[in-house]
Design an enzyme around this catalytic site. Structure first.
Site, PDB file in Angstrom:
ATOM      1  N   GLY A   1       0.825  -1.198   0.000  1.00 44.53           N
ATOM      2  CA  GLY A   1       0.000   0.000   0.000  1.00 44.53           C
ATOM      3  C   GLY A   1       0.859   1.247   0.000  1.00 44.53           C
TER       4      GLY A   1
ATOM      5  N   GLN B   1       3.000   9.930   1.132  1.00 48.44           N
ATOM      6  CA  GLN B   1       4.334   9.333   1.324  1.00 48.44           C
ATOM      7  C   GLN B   1       5.331   9.736   0.245  1.00 48.44           C
ATOM      8  OE1 GLN B   1       2.346   5.286   1.929  1.00 48.44           O
ATOM      9  NE2 GLN B   1       4.235   5.052   3.089  1.00 48.44           N
TER      10      GLN B   1
ATOM     11  N   CYS C   1       5.535  -0.177   7.211  1.00 46.90           N
ATOM     12  CA  CYS C   1       5.232   1.000   6.395  1.00 46.90           C
ATOM     13  C   CYS C   1       6.477   1.344   5.595  1.00 46.90           C
ATOM     14  CB  CYS C   1       4.845   2.166   7.305  1.00 46.90           C
ATOM     15  SG  CYS C   1       4.451   3.687   6.420  1.00 46.90           S
ATOM     16  N   LEU C   2       6.297   1.674   4.327  1.00 43.16           N
ATOM     17  CA  LEU C   2       7.440   2.075   3.493  1.00 43.16           C
ATOM     18  C   LEU C   2       8.092   3.339   4.030  1.00 43.16           C
ATOM     19  CD1 LEU C   2       5.971   1.280  -0.030  1.00 43.16           C
ATOM     20  CD2 LEU C   2       7.843   0.100   1.137  1.00 43.16           C
TER      21      LEU C   2
ATOM     22  N   HIS D   1      -4.729   1.910   7.372  1.00 41.01           N
ATOM     23  CA  HIS D   1      -3.349   2.405   7.500  1.00 41.01           C
ATOM     24  C   HIS D   1      -3.099   3.535   6.495  1.00 41.01           C
ATOM     25  CE1 HIS D   1       1.170   1.567   7.829  1.00 41.01           C
ATOM     26  NE2 HIS D   1       1.083   2.285   6.721  1.00 41.01           N
ATOM     27  N   GLU D   2      -3.568   3.337   5.249  1.00 38.99           N
ATOM     28  CA  GLU D   2      -3.324   4.336   4.190  1.00 38.99           C
ATOM     29  C   GLU D   2      -4.165   5.595   4.398  1.00 38.99           C
ATOM     30  OE1 GLU D   2      -0.766   3.816   2.555  1.00 38.99           O
ATOM     31  OE2 GLU D   2      -0.565   1.668   2.930  1.00 38.99           O
TER      32      GLU D   2
ATOM     33  N   HIS E   1      -2.458   7.896   6.665  1.00 43.74           N
ATOM     34  CA  HIS E   1      -1.437   8.731   5.997  1.00 43.74           C
ATOM     35  C   HIS E   1      -2.048  10.021   5.458  1.00 43.74           C
ATOM     36  CE1 HIS E   1       2.270   6.406   6.032  1.00 43.74           C
ATOM     37  NE2 HIS E   1       1.652   5.326   5.572  1.00 43.74           N
TER      38      HIS E   1
HETATM   39  C1  QAP Z   1       0.942  -0.806   4.852  1.00 45.54           C
HETATM   40  O1  QAP Z   1       3.082  -1.246   4.072  1.00 45.54           O
HETATM   41  C2  QAP Z   1       0.599  -2.034   5.644  1.00 45.54           C
HETATM   42  O2  QAP Z   1       9.650  -2.011   6.674  1.00 45.54           O
HETATM   43  C3  QAP Z   1       1.758  -1.035   3.634  1.00 45.54           C
HETATM   44  O3  QAP Z   1      11.684  -2.535   5.019  1.00 45.54           O
HETATM   45  C4  QAP Z   1       1.543  -2.992   5.964  1.00 45.54           C
HETATM   46  O4  QAP Z   1       3.750  -1.946   2.066  1.00 45.54           O
HETATM   47  C5  QAP Z   1      -0.658  -2.180   6.087  1.00 45.54           C
HETATM   48  C6  QAP Z   1       7.786  -2.405   3.570  1.00 45.54           C
HETATM   49  C7  QAP Z   1       1.184  -4.112   6.704  1.00 45.54           C
HETATM   50  C8  QAP Z   1      -1.008  -3.279   6.812  1.00 45.54           C
HETATM   51  C9  QAP Z   1      -0.097  -4.251   7.114  1.00 45.54           C
HETATM   52  C10 QAP Z   1       8.076  -2.179   4.901  1.00 45.54           C
HETATM   53  C11 QAP Z   1       8.828  -2.689   2.719  1.00 45.54           C
HETATM   54  C12 QAP Z   1       6.411  -2.328   3.049  1.00 45.54           C
HETATM   55  C13 QAP Z   1       9.377  -2.238   5.371  1.00 45.54           C
HETATM   56  C14 QAP Z   1       4.031  -1.717   3.215  1.00 45.54           C
HETATM   57  C15 QAP Z   1      10.419  -2.507   4.498  1.00 45.54           C
HETATM   58  C16 QAP Z   1      10.145  -2.730   3.181  1.00 45.54           C
HETATM   59  C17 QAP Z   1       5.368  -1.874   3.778  1.00 45.54           C
HETATM   60 CO    CO Z   2       2.422   3.426   5.555  1.00 50.19          CO
END
Ligand code: QAP
Ligand code: CO
Length: 169
Positions: free
Chosen positions: A46, A51, A92-93, A134-135, A138
């Site tokens: 997401g 972001q 989270c990215l 979550h989004e 943001h």
């Molecule tokens: C949000 O998050 C999300 O730490 C999206 O080193 C995540 O795409 C919502 C990511 C989980 C609900 C559950 C995170 C990539 C990606 C990192 C992501 C990383 C590399 C996170």
């Molecule tokens: Co995020």
């Protein structure tokens, strides 16, 4: 198409409240394409426009294993349907390398516009329901680390600040 740089916590620009999209035009669709490319490259499930330092209410999500279910949410609104909530280990990215357990409502209804500007509704479950909440956070200047203890949040802040200083050298 273009890969866009992703803001990282504790960048204050992540606290900006995003403005509604007034017209879903080709410029918005180009932004959406760049957001998917950036999210798939990361890789992530997401990404909110906030972001990538674009402060309008646009979210892209794909929780499939094989990039087969791209979803676009423009001006999303969420209604909580009951009092049930559940924990999920969120990442989270914008908070790379850190995962923490967050409690969120499990039963929600989402209303949004799609990439053609047409309204739609859905009642997502599981990871998709977690991700859209979550989004949407943001877009309101909120991060998942705001849902955890101040102690854990400041530890993550210190570690990321250290990483950013090392990268700037
Ligand atoms: C949000 O998050 C999300 O730490 C999206 O080193 C995540 O795409 C919502 C990511 C989980 C609900 C559950 C995170 C990539 C990606 C990192 C992501 C990383 C590399 C996170
Ligand atoms: Co995020």
């Amino acid at each position: 198409m273009a890969l866009l740089p992703i803001l990282e916590f504790p960048d204050p620009r992540l606290r900006t409240v995003a403005k509604p999209v007034t017209e879903v035009d080709d410029e918005i669709r180009k932004l959406i394409d760049d957001m998917f490319e950036t999210m798939y490259d990361a890789p992530g499930v997401g990404l909110a426009a906030s972001q990538i330092n674009v402060h309008i209410r646009v979210v892209v999500i794909d929780v499939s294993e094989d990039k087969s279910q791209p979803l676009v949410f423009i001006n999303p609104e969420i209604e909580t349907l009951d009092n049930s909530s559940a924990p999920y280990d969120e990442g989270c990215l914008s908070v790379p390398g850190f995962y923490e357990t967050v409690m969120r409502p499990t039963r929600i209804r989402v209303k949004a516009l799609d990439r053609d500007g047409n309204p739609f509704e859905m009642e997502p479950a599981g990871l998709l329901a977690v991700c859209i909440q979550h989004e949407l956070d943001h877009l309101n200047g909120k991060l998942f680390v705001d849902h955890i203890s101040p102690f854990k949040r400041s530890r993550i802040r210190s570690k990321l600040e250290k990483k950013h200083k090392a990268e700037a050298r």
